[in-house]
Motif scaffolding. Structure first.
Motif, short mmCIF file in Angstrom:
data_model
loop_
_atom_site.label_atom_id
_atom_site.label_comp_id
_atom_site.label_asym_id
_atom_site.label_seq_id
_atom_site.Cartn_x
_atom_site.Cartn_y
_atom_site.Cartn_z
N ARG A 1 -160.36 -16.25 15.88
CA ARG A 1 -159.25 -16.72 15.03
C ARG A 1 -159.21 -15.93 13.73
NH1 ARG A 1 -161.08 -21.79 11.67
NH2 ARG A 1 -163.34 -21.67 11.85
N GLU A 2 -158.07 -15.98 13.10
CA GLU A 2 -157.87 -15.25 11.85
C GLU A 2 -158.78 -15.81 10.76
OE1 GLU A 2 -154.27 -13.78 8.87
OE2 GLU A 2 -153.97 -15.52 10.18
N ARG A 3 -159.39 -14.91 10.00
CA ARG A 3 -160.23 -15.31 8.87
C ARG A 3 -159.79 -14.52 7.63
NH1 ARG A 3 -165.38 -17.37 10.06
NH2 ARG A 3 -165.71 -17.39 7.80
N ARG A 4 -159.55 -15.21 6.56
CA ARG A 4 -159.20 -14.60 5.28
C ARG A 4 -160.04 -15.27 4.19
NH1 ARG A 4 -157.09 -10.11 7.25
NH2 ARG A 4 -155.25 -10.50 8.57
N PRO A 5 -160.56 -14.48 3.25
CA PRO A 5 -161.38 -15.07 2.18
C PRO A 5 -160.64 -16.13 1.38
CG PRO A 5 -161.61 -12.68 2.21
CD PRO A 5 -160.51 -13.01 3.16
N SER A 6 -159.32 -16.04 1.31
CA SER A 6 -158.54 -16.99 0.51
C SER A 6 -158.20 -18.28 1.25
CB SER A 6 -157.24 -16.32 0.05
OG SER A 6 -156.48 -15.89 1.16
N SER A 7 -158.52 -18.35 2.56
CA SER A 7 -158.16 -19.53 3.36
C SER A 7 -159.42 -20.21 3.88
CB SER A 7 -157.27 -19.13 4.54
OG SER A 7 -156.07 -18.56 4.10
N PRO A 8 -159.53 -21.53 3.72
CA PRO A 8 -160.69 -22.24 4.27
C PRO A 8 -160.68 -22.22 5.79
CG PRO A 8 -159.04 -23.80 3.48
CD PRO A 8 -158.57 -22.43 3.07
#
Length: 451
Positions: free
Chosen positions: A245-252
């Protein structure tokens, strides 16, 4: 003549009688102690009243806690199943297996692949079984190992089915844990096939370990990625899907809970089985018949309407022989869980349970509300929605589950046995699955709040 019984539930009489006698004796002793404490508290002087008061309050609190936990011993039950009374394989509902891993440096990839292989080897119709691996690390080595595992599964799964192998995890089968079973399955043909399978496993193991030593990095900033490793139409193997799944530092990302939510949505548009099995990546299936055993409860008309999941106990093989702290949780799985079952149901252990997906979308309290949200299809299943009485009901569903009509329709047709996987490899389905695995899909919805 009524439907044949699928399971039985009996009270463990000797154990229940012994436990109740012990509880009453213990409670009598506690009452005597509390009487002694309260009597001395009332007769004490001003200096000792504080210390006696604190001790008395503490023991009253402990007594209440003890009383609550004794309910688990009061009515222990034992259950047995009759899988021979299940419908034919073609009529069994589908099962999606969810396995979550996060970091190949902390969770050895070979162990994860053994869990995947054991799930693929379950004694269940392969066209009704789908295995999903959620890789929260997005590691290249995990995807590579999935493809290697799929190649080995082409010989391992038929071998298990041919000889009725019970230890369906290859690493355990070829270790000392499988010695007894290999002695039972004696014969020249079996020995020759076992030798070839073991050689194939050693090659698979060597390739995975070599790849792990070279590439094991975790990517914390990445887009969603979905790949169908194996489609069940190619051979008699379950469908195998890799999801990162998508992972971004700004999203929990919400750790395992977030991964399971993403798997729930992705599987909805790919296989859409009404039931799911959740496994930790280091917890392999040690009973190939567990899926059919779980269906003996889920398909029982007397309890299915109020049943959400069937929990299987865990067995630990790699703990110390001097297990003085009960790291194997024997008291929980062999005593407390059976007592909990007798008073309304056991707790969910987080792994090794077969769950009805419908229980995640509705409860007995709001079942009527769900009926208005999702009207059951009266015609053949279609992707484009023709199932809503009004645009208002569709909007309400999107606010709850997200703006994916394909996923909403999958919920609507969750128990429709006519659901197929003929479009699972098409670009449209993969693109929709990537959208459902994005880190922004849950924004402005009720995911994580009610679902």
């Amino acid at each position: 003549m009524g439907a044949p019984y699928l399971n039985t539930r009996t009270l463990q009489q000797p154990r229940a009688i012994f436990s109740r006698i012990h509880i009453l004796l213990h409670f009598s002793a506690i009452l005597g102690l509390l009487y002694y404490r309260i009597k001395n508290l009332l007769q004490g002087d001003d200096v000792s009243i504080i210390s006696w008061g604190l001790i008395t309050i503490s023991e009253v609190i402990f007594t209440i806690i003890w009383l609550v936990t004794q309910s688990f011993r009061w009515h222990p039950v034992a259950r047995s199943v009759m899988p021979e009374n299940l419908p034919a394989d073609s009529e069994l509902p589908g099962v999606d297996v969810f396995i979550c891993t996060a970091d190949p440096t902390k969770e050895p990839v070979l162990e994860v692949m053994n869990t995947v292989l054991s799930a693929m080897s379950l004694d269940y119709p392969p066209e009704k079984l789908s295995v999903y691996l959620s890789d929260d690390g997005g590691a290249t080595v995990t995807l590579y190992a999935m493809k290697e595992a799929c190649g080995f599964a082409r010989v391992w799964v038929p071998f298990c089915r041919k000889y009725g192998v019970k230890t369906i995890c290859p690493d355990a089968f070829f270790s000392s844990f499988g010695d007894d079973e290999r002695l039972i399955l004696r014969g020249n043909e079996f020995k020759n096939e076992e030798k070839n399978i073991k050689a194939a496993y050693e090659v698979f193991k060597k390739n995975v370990e070599k790849a792990s030593s070279v590439e094991g990095s975790v990517r914390m900033d990445r887009p969603p990625y979905i790949e169908v490793i194996h489609d069940d139409k190619e051979s008699k193997l379950p469908q195998l899907v890799y999801m990162s799944r998508e992972r971004r530092p700004s999203s929990p990302h919400r750790f395992k809970a977030g991964a399971l939510n993403a798997l729930l949505r992705v599987s909805g548009v790919m296989s859409n089985a009404p039931y799911m099995l959740v496994l930790d990546c280091d917890m392999y299936c040690n009973d190939p018949s567990s899926a059919k055993q779980a269906m003996c409860f889920h398909l029982d008309q007397n309890i299915s309407t109020t049943l959400s999941y069937v929990q299987f106990p865990q067995t630990f093989y790699n703990v110390s022989k001097n297990d003085i702290y009960d790291a194997q949780s024997r008291s929980a799985y062999k005593n407390k869980y059976q007592g909990m079952d007798g008073v309304g149901g056991t707790v969910c252990a987080g792994t090794g349970y077969y769950l009805k997906k419908e229980a995640l979308y509705s409860t007995p309290i709001n079942q009527d509300d769900m009926t208005t949200l999702f009207l059951k299809a009266q015609s053949e299943y279609k992707w484009e929605s023709q199932l809503y009485q009004s645009e208002e009901s569709l909007q309400e569903a999107e606010e709850k589950f997200g703006a994916s009509r394909k996923f909403i329709n999958s919920i609507n047709s969750l128990n429709d046995q006519r659901n197929g996987r003929e479009n699972v490899l098409c670009d449209e389905t993969i693109d929709e699955a990537k959208t459902l695995a994005s880190c922004t899909f849950e924004e402005n919805t009720r995911w994580g709040k009610e679902n």
